[in-house]
Design an enzyme around this catalytic site. Structure first.
Site, mmCIF file in Angstrom:
data_model
loop_
_atom_site.group_PDB
_atom_site.id
_atom_site.type_symbol
_atom_site.label_atom_id
_atom_site.label_comp_id
_atom_site.label_asym_id
_atom_site.label_seq_id
_atom_site.Cartn_x
_atom_site.Cartn_y
_atom_site.Cartn_z
ATOM 1 N N THR A 18 0.837 -1.207 0.000
ATOM 2 C CA THR A 18 0.000 0.000 0.000
ATOM 3 C C THR A 18 0.876 1.263 0.000
ATOM 4 O OG1 THR A 18 -0.046 -0.105 2.409
ATOM 5 C CG2 THR A 18 -1.930 -1.064 1.246
ATOM 6 N N HIS A 179 16.959 1.526 -9.878
ATOM 7 C CA HIS A 179 16.047 1.759 -11.007
ATOM 8 C C HIS A 179 16.725 2.515 -12.157
ATOM 9 C CE1 HIS A 179 15.244 5.745 -9.223
ATOM 10 N NE2 HIS A 179 14.787 6.105 -10.392
ATOM 11 N N ASP A 236 21.818 8.642 -0.796
ATOM 12 C CA ASP A 236 20.574 8.470 -1.559
ATOM 13 C C ASP A 236 20.836 8.332 -3.059
ATOM 14 O OD1 ASP A 236 17.684 8.493 -1.848
ATOM 15 O OD2 ASP A 236 17.880 10.524 -2.647
ATOM 16 N N HIS A 241 22.917 5.282 -7.773
ATOM 17 C CA HIS A 241 22.663 5.702 -9.158
ATOM 18 C C HIS A 241 23.912 6.281 -9.838
ATOM 19 C CE1 HIS A 241 18.686 4.965 -7.875
ATOM 20 N NE2 HIS A 241 18.381 6.172 -7.445
HETATM 21 C C1 BG6 Z 1 15.583 7.762 -5.836
HETATM 22 C C2 BG6 Z 1 15.975 8.701 -4.730
HETATM 23 O O1 BG6 Z 1 16.344 6.581 -5.764
HETATM 24 O O2 BG6 Z 1 15.810 8.396 -7.098
HETATM 25 C C3 BG6 Z 1 15.194 10.001 -4.841
HETATM 26 O O3 BG6 Z 1 15.715 8.096 -3.490
HETATM 27 C C4 BG6 Z 1 15.355 10.610 -6.214
HETATM 28 O O4 BG6 Z 1 15.610 10.932 -3.844
HETATM 29 C C5 BG6 Z 1 15.044 9.569 -7.296
HETATM 30 O O5 BG6 Z 1 14.439 11.699 -6.320
HETATM 31 C C6 BG6 Z 1 15.381 10.104 -8.674
HETATM 32 O O6 BG6 Z 1 14.900 9.194 -9.630
HETATM 33 P P1 BG6 Z 1 14.454 9.688 -11.085
HETATM 34 O O7 BG6 Z 1 14.110 8.421 -11.799
HETATM 35 O O8 BG6 Z 1 13.280 10.599 -10.874
HETATM 36 O O9 BG6 Z 1 15.622 10.404 -11.668
#
Ligand code: BG6
Length: 489
Positions: A18, A179, A236, A241
């Site tokens: 949820t 992601h 973060d 990323h």
């Molecule tokens: C997430 C972070 O992993 O990625 C966020 O926790 C961030 O803080 C986000 O805003 C950014 O992802 P994207 O796909 O919007 O660039």
């Protein structure tokens, strides 16, 4: 028209069903894969959380979420078919009397059939949930477990999670999601580098002066103060990323696209990252925190006001790092990493700055180095800046102009969200876009060194006004090296 190969029927259980991630990303991702005919009708989606709710109520919640996320691609008729796959089970996975039998009653008893457990919960619960799954017999056969980032908050906590999960699931069953690796443009990095003869021979210290990797966001905290204030931009965004983008930019060509070949090449880059410790952190890093400012023409609050906490916080919302990769290909080529919230505009770019020509024929001001700008988002595409002669008589003037490839103009298909691709990869058992245990731990080792140096310095992040390009010190760090940030224009 894109081609979608259907996956085999599968079961997926979403813990934290949820929550925000489920509503914004996971359920819409499954719905879109359904719309494209990739999910067989005999598959099963079970949302679980602690709250009491009927399956009908959960479907209604999922419908709103998918509708909001879908925009023009919403299809009410297809929803009626898709929602038949969805069920809800109220379960406190860490409680002794958790109702596993009801959950099991929704799952197909077939050890060949993929069964995915997606942990969209706090990482504190990962080990407990996995142990519970193991003890009720849900970790064998073709089961997989998906872990969302962050995997821990430092090396020690990441190891504890990896070891705890590893005691129940084998490494080939563990899918650690970043992601960014599911974004089309990020996957295209590999195609660009290894599918063209043009770039690879130039892709080294011989021809490249420096690389910039920027992920600039215009968003602020978006209601995630509790998590973010304990995390900050380094944990973060950089630990996962940005380091993944760096790895894909800098790695050697893998032998195959197999899971382990790609991951093995990425980890070699992480191992070659020069630790930034002690005084080097002062020279090679900048931390910032946004204060109130104006974004577009809208006034926005500063970080501390958004936190609405009485306490001062020295969490960084911006970080810039000059990283070095000590290996044969990249020695001496700086990789500048930068990410921040509430910046002037949203753009994520990898900018490859080539060296100047060895001897300029065209006089002062006419020697502008080539630059390849890979735009990850928005306006996905790439621009290769080359020198050309400005038309006209009376002297020879050189101009730098881009060869422009815009994805939107070249492809008319809808861009699937990163989670769509990644979820289907989990079902297929394809691990190449997921982080291996040792990769996560190597990234933490580098990041921990930096955090230690920051803590020892006792310095606070520099304030920058929301809606700007970050603190002045970030521009000065580049200036000292005779370089400038690419601001995405
Ligand atoms: C997430 C972070 O992993 O990625 C966020 O926790 C961030 O803080 C986000 O805003 C950014 O992802 P994207 O796909 O919007 O660039």
């Amino acid at each position: 028209m894109a081609k979608f190969i259907p996956v085999d029927p599968f079961d997926i259980v979403i813990f934290g069903g949820t929550g925000d991630l489920s509503r914004r990303k996971l359920l819409p991702a499954l719905y879109h894969r359904w719309l494209d005919g990739q999910i067989p009708a005999s598959s099963c989606v079970v949302g679980t959380a602690r709250s009491e709710m009927t399956s009908d109520e959960y479907r209604a919640m999922a419908k709103e979420a998918c509708k909001t996320a879908s925009g023009d691609s919403w299809d009410a008729k297809e929803w009626v078919k898709f929602e038949k796959l969805i069920h809800y089970v109220s379960i406190d996975a860490t409680a002794e009397d958790a109702d596993w039998e009801t959950l099991k009653s929704h799952l197909t008893e077939d050890s060949e059939r993929p069964c995915v457990f997606y942990l969209a919960t706090s990482p504190r619960l990962y080990v407990d949930i996995c142990e519970a799954l193991g003890s009720v017999g849900l970790s064998g056969g073709n089961t997989r477990v998906v872990l969302e980032k962050p995997i821990g908050t430092d090396l020690e906590s990441a190891r504890a999670i990896n070891d705890g999960v590893g005691a129940v699931f084998a490494e080939r069953q563990v899918f650690r999601i970043d992601h960014y690796l599911g974004k089309e443009t990020v996957q295209n990095l590999m195609v660009l580098r290894f599918g063209n003869m043009l770039f690879e021979p130039l892709w080294s210290r011989n021809y490249i002066d420096h690389v910039q990797i920027t992920v600039a966001e215009n968003l602020g905290l978006e209601g995630r103060a509790d998590y973010y204030d304990k995390s900050g931009a380094l944990r973060d965004m950089v630990q996962n990323h940005l380091l993944q983008l760096l790895c894909l930019t800098a790695m050697e060509a893998p032998n195959h696209l197999d899971d382990d070949d790609v991951r093995t090449e990425k980890i070699k880059v992480l191992h070659a990252l020069v630790p930034i410790k002690g005084d080097a952190a002062k020279r090679q890093t900048v931390r910032g925190q946004y204060k109130a400012g104006v974004q577009g023409d809208k006034p926005v609050k500063g970080y501390l006001d958004e936190l609405s906490s009485e306490d001062e916080s020295s969490t960084e919302t911006f970080v810039a790092i000059k990283a070095q990769i000590d290996n044969w290909r990249w020695a001496g080529v700086p990789f500048y990493l930068r990410t921040g919230k509430r910046m002037a505009h949203r753009h994520s770019d990898i900018v490859i700055n080539f060296k100047h020509v060895p001897h300029s024929l065209f006089g002062e001001g006419n020697d502008i180095a080539n630059r390849l700008v890979i735009r990850l988002q928005p306006d996905e595409g790439m621009r290769l800046f080359v020198q050309i002669k400005e038309p006209g008589p009376g002297g020879l003037r050189v101009k730098s102009l881009p060869l422009n490839l815009s994805y939107a103009e070249s492809f008319t298909v809808r861009y699937p969200d990163a989670y769509e691709r990644l979820l289907m990869d989990v079902v297929r058992g394809n691990l190449s876009l997921f982080m291996r245990k040792d990769e996560v731990e190597a990234a933490w080792t580098w990041v921990d060194g930096l955090i230690e140096a920051w803590d020892a310095s006792g310095e606070k992040p520099e304030a920058y006004a929301a809606g700007t390009d970050g603190p002045l010190a970030a521009a000065m760090m580049m200036d000292r090296d005779g370089r400038k940030w690419w601001e995405g224009s």
